[in-house]
Motif scaffolding. Structure first.
Motif, short mmCIF file in Angstrom:
data_model
loop_
_atom_site.label_atom_id
_atom_site.label_comp_id
_atom_site.label_asym_id
_atom_site.label_seq_id
_atom_site.Cartn_x
_atom_site.Cartn_y
_atom_site.Cartn_z
N TYR A 271 0.84 -1.20 0.00
CA TYR A 271 0.00 0.00 0.00
C TYR A 271 0.87 1.24 0.00
N VAL A 272 1.90 1.22 0.84
CA VAL A 272 2.78 2.39 0.96
C VAL A 272 3.52 2.63 -0.36
N ASN A 273 4.01 1.56 -0.97
CA ASN A 273 4.73 1.72 -2.22
C ASN A 273 3.84 2.35 -3.29
N GLU A 274 2.57 1.91 -3.33
CA GLU A 274 1.65 2.47 -4.32
C GLU A 274 1.26 3.91 -3.97
N MET A 275 1.14 4.21 -2.67
CA MET A 275 0.88 5.60 -2.25
C MET A 275 2.03 6.51 -2.70
N LEU A 276 3.25 6.01 -2.54
CA LEU A 276 4.41 6.81 -2.93
C LEU A 276 4.35 7.14 -4.42
N ARG A 277 4.05 6.12 -5.25
CA ARG A 277 3.90 6.36 -6.68
C ARG A 277 2.76 7.34 -6.95
N TYR A 278 1.65 7.08 -6.31
CA TYR A 278 0.42 7.80 -6.59
C TYR A 278 0.56 9.30 -6.34
N PHE A 279 1.22 9.67 -5.24
CA PHE A 279 1.30 11.09 -4.87
C PHE A 279 2.63 11.75 -5.25
N THR A 280 3.70 10.98 -5.28
CA THR A 280 5.05 11.53 -5.60
C THR A 280 5.15 12.99 -5.13
N VAL A 281 5.09 13.19 -3.82
CA VAL A 281 4.93 14.54 -3.27
C VAL A 281 6.14 15.45 -3.47
N ALA A 282 7.33 14.86 -3.64
CA ALA A 282 8.53 15.69 -3.68
C ALA A 282 9.09 15.83 -5.09
N GLU A 283 8.21 15.77 -6.09
CA GLU A 283 8.74 15.73 -7.47
C GLU A 283 9.51 17.00 -7.83
N LEU A 284 9.24 18.10 -7.13
CA LEU A 284 9.92 19.34 -7.49
C LEU A 284 11.29 19.47 -6.83
N ALA A 285 11.71 18.38 -6.15
CA ALA A 285 13.02 18.40 -5.50
C ALA A 285 14.14 18.02 -6.46
N THR A 286 13.81 17.65 -7.68
CA THR A 286 14.85 17.14 -8.59
C THR A 286 15.17 18.13 -9.71
N CYS A 287 15.28 19.42 -9.38
CA CYS A 287 15.66 20.40 -10.39
C CYS A 287 17.13 20.25 -10.75
N GLU A 319 2.03 4.49 -20.23
CA GLU A 319 2.81 3.47 -20.94
C GLU A 319 3.50 2.52 -19.95
N VAL A 320 3.72 3.02 -18.74
CA VAL A 320 4.50 2.28 -17.76
C VAL A 320 3.60 1.78 -16.62
N PHE A 321 2.63 2.61 -16.24
CA PHE A 321 1.69 2.27 -15.17
C PHE A 321 0.27 2.36 -15.76
N PRO A 322 -0.23 1.24 -16.31
CA PRO A 322 -1.56 1.30 -16.96
C PRO A 322 -2.63 1.82 -15.99
N ASP A 323 -3.56 2.60 -16.51
CA ASP A 323 -4.62 3.21 -15.70
C ASP A 323 -3.99 3.90 -14.48
N PRO A 324 -3.10 4.85 -14.72
CA PRO A 324 -2.22 5.37 -13.66
C PRO A 324 -2.93 6.08 -12.52
N ASP A 325 -4.14 6.61 -12.77
CA ASP A 325 -4.81 7.35 -11.70
C ASP A 325 -5.61 6.44 -10.78
N PHE A 330 -1.71 -3.66 -5.65
CA PHE A 330 -1.28 -4.97 -6.15
C PHE A 330 -0.79 -4.90 -7.59
N ARG A 331 -0.60 -3.69 -8.10
CA ARG A 331 -0.08 -3.59 -9.47
C ARG A 331 1.39 -4.01 -9.51
N GLU A 332 1.79 -4.58 -10.63
CA GLU A 332 3.19 -4.91 -10.85
C GLU A 332 3.71 -3.88 -11.83
#
Lengths: 400, 62
Positions: A271-287, A319-325, A330-332
């Motif tokens: 669940y946590v791994n999928e939450m991390l993908r789902y929200f990716t809260v720190a995406e602006l940290a990689t400038c 293309e990488v995570f089907p139906d991403p939203d 349990f997705r692989e």
């Protein structure tokens, strides 16, 4: 491409459960696109998973904040130009500086913190229950999302138990500096005296070991260790706190999946791994800034230009995570980019996972009838130039 | 199948250890990845995914 035509960035999420709507359009029509930043500067944003991964691991991009093209998203962050710690270093300087801290964050070292984090999380739920009996409504951000990462980082760094209340108070104020305008100064003074204490008397914790191993030998200055301890706090505190509040909100929406987690707490890592993908809260940290001309996604990024690889856009690439939203524990699929990628990948990922797994294994059991105390539309979210998260999350439940 | 970890590149993220603890581990002092057991034939797919998931592509499969 003229800068007048470049869309404004950062773009805002309009719903807590999905990326800014422009990302999907960009990914389809202009996967490497020029944008205009709040300070008037232009930069490139990258939205496809493969391109984001490739760029974050490309030796021709720099993390050095002092380069003129570096894309700062707010004026407040520009002080980082002057601050030289490993997150803002390139090879060959980066490796030796990061390596001083690597042994402190290995999976095995972090696992040793599990018992104390587990008991602290139970304490937080006990306190929430007491507050609920008294007031009927509890703010999940104040009582769970913020204190858990504060305590975890405090234990990791080696904040003595007697100083923990002050540490908690300062980190809480950090997010609402309106209440305490001098909080940053006070926090610097706190860390300064903590580091000085560890240098004088090295205890078996992160600061004690680094002080004994590197400050004592002159490889690292005491003030550098103070700065890094602040950085570790800033990197590990609000990020995890936001994941706790957003994850709780998501579980409230996903009733069936939450029931499944309640019955099977051993699924918490998924669940946590999928939450991390789902929200990716720190995406602006990689400038980043390009050090040389880089051809990617059919576009030529020129040396000196700013580049922002968007982890959230990558983590919702269909293309990488089907139906991403769709939230599907349990997705692989391949590894998400919530912790970044490449040599600067988050140092604290094991600690973040431990905290989140502990919280989300316990939450459905401790508060099975949890619900929002206000309509979702009334929840305030943080402005997009910071890390994404809820300001407050008033919750309630029917007592059993 | 020959499996190697380039310790010069490795950043001790621990991703491979999380993916396949039966084959990878982090060394005690510094945290860098190493293999301590040969992968079995049935683990090939997981090994391939661990290699692809390495944030610095430090895992080589020949």
């Amino acid at each position: 491409v003229t800068s007048a035509a470049a869309p404004y960035f950062p773009m805002r999420r309009t719903c807590p459960f999905s990326p800014p709507p422009e990302y999907a359009e960009l990914r389809r029509t202009a996967p490497v696109a020029k944008v205009s930043l709040p300070n008037g500067q232009d930069a490139w944003v990258v939205t496809r998973y493969d391109d984001v991964r490739e760029l974050l691991n490309d030796p021709r991009i720099s993390s050095d904040r002092s380069r003129p093209g570096y894309p700062f998203l707010t004026k407040e962050l520009e002080y980082l130009r002057e601050i030289k710690v490993f997150v803002g270093m390139d090879p060959p300087e980066h490796g030796p500086h990061r390596r001083m801290f690597v042994p402190e964050f290995t999976a095995a070292r972090i696992r040793a913190l599990r018992p104390s984090i587990e008991s602290y999380v139970e304490e937080c739920f006990d306190r929430m229950e007491a507050l609920h009996r008294e007031h009927g409504v509890v703010d999940l951000v104040t009582e769970l999302a913020l204190p858990v990462p504060t305590r975890a980082i405090g234990e990791l760094l080696g904040v003595p138990p007697a100083d923990l209340p002050r540490f908690h108070a300062l980190t809480a104020d950090l997010l609402s500096p309106g209440d305490n305008p001098s909080v940053f100064k006070e926090l610097v003074a706190f860390m300064h005296s903590l580091v000085a204490g560890k240098h004088a008397d090295p205890t078996p914790d992160l600061l004690g070991r680094v002080a004994a191993g590197y400050v004592a030998t002159g490889d690292l200055q005491q003030h550098e260790l103070t700065l890094i301890s602040l950085l570790l706090l800033l990197a590990g505190y609000e990020t995890t706190a936001n994941m706790i509040s957003l994850g709780a909100l998501l579980l409230l929406r996903e009733e069936e999946l939450t029931a499944k987690l309640r019955a099977n707490p051993e699924f918490a890592p998924r669940y946590v791994n999928e939450m991390l993908r789902y929200f990716t809260v720190a995406e602006l940290a990689t400038c980043r800034t390009a050090l040389a001309d880089i051809e990617i996604g059919g576009v030529l990024i020129k040396a000196g230009e700013g580049v922002i690889p968007l982890g959230l856009a990558a983590d919702h690439d269909p293309e990488v995570f089907p139906d991403p939203d769709r939230f599907d524990p349990f997705r692989e699929g391949p590894r998400h980019l919530a912790f970044g990628h490449g040599p600067h990948q988050c140092l604290g990922s094991h600690l973040a996972r431990l905290e989140l797994e502990t919280v989300f294994a316990a939450l459905p059991r401790r508060l099975p009838a949890l619900r929002l105390a206000v309509p979702l539309a009334e929840i305030q979210f943080k402005p997009e130039t910071a890390l994404y998260g809820a300001e407050r999350l008033p919750v309630t439940w029917e007592s059993r | 199948m020959r499996l190697t970890v380039d310790t010069e590149r490795c950043i001790a993220s621990g991703e491979c250890v999380a993916a396949l603890p039966e084959v990878f581990r982090q060394d005690d002092s510094e945290g860098y990845a190493e293999t301590y057991r040969e992968p079995s034939d049935t683990q090939y797919e997981t090994v391939r995914r661990a290699a692809a998931g390495c944030p610095v592509q430090a895992i080589r499969l020949d």
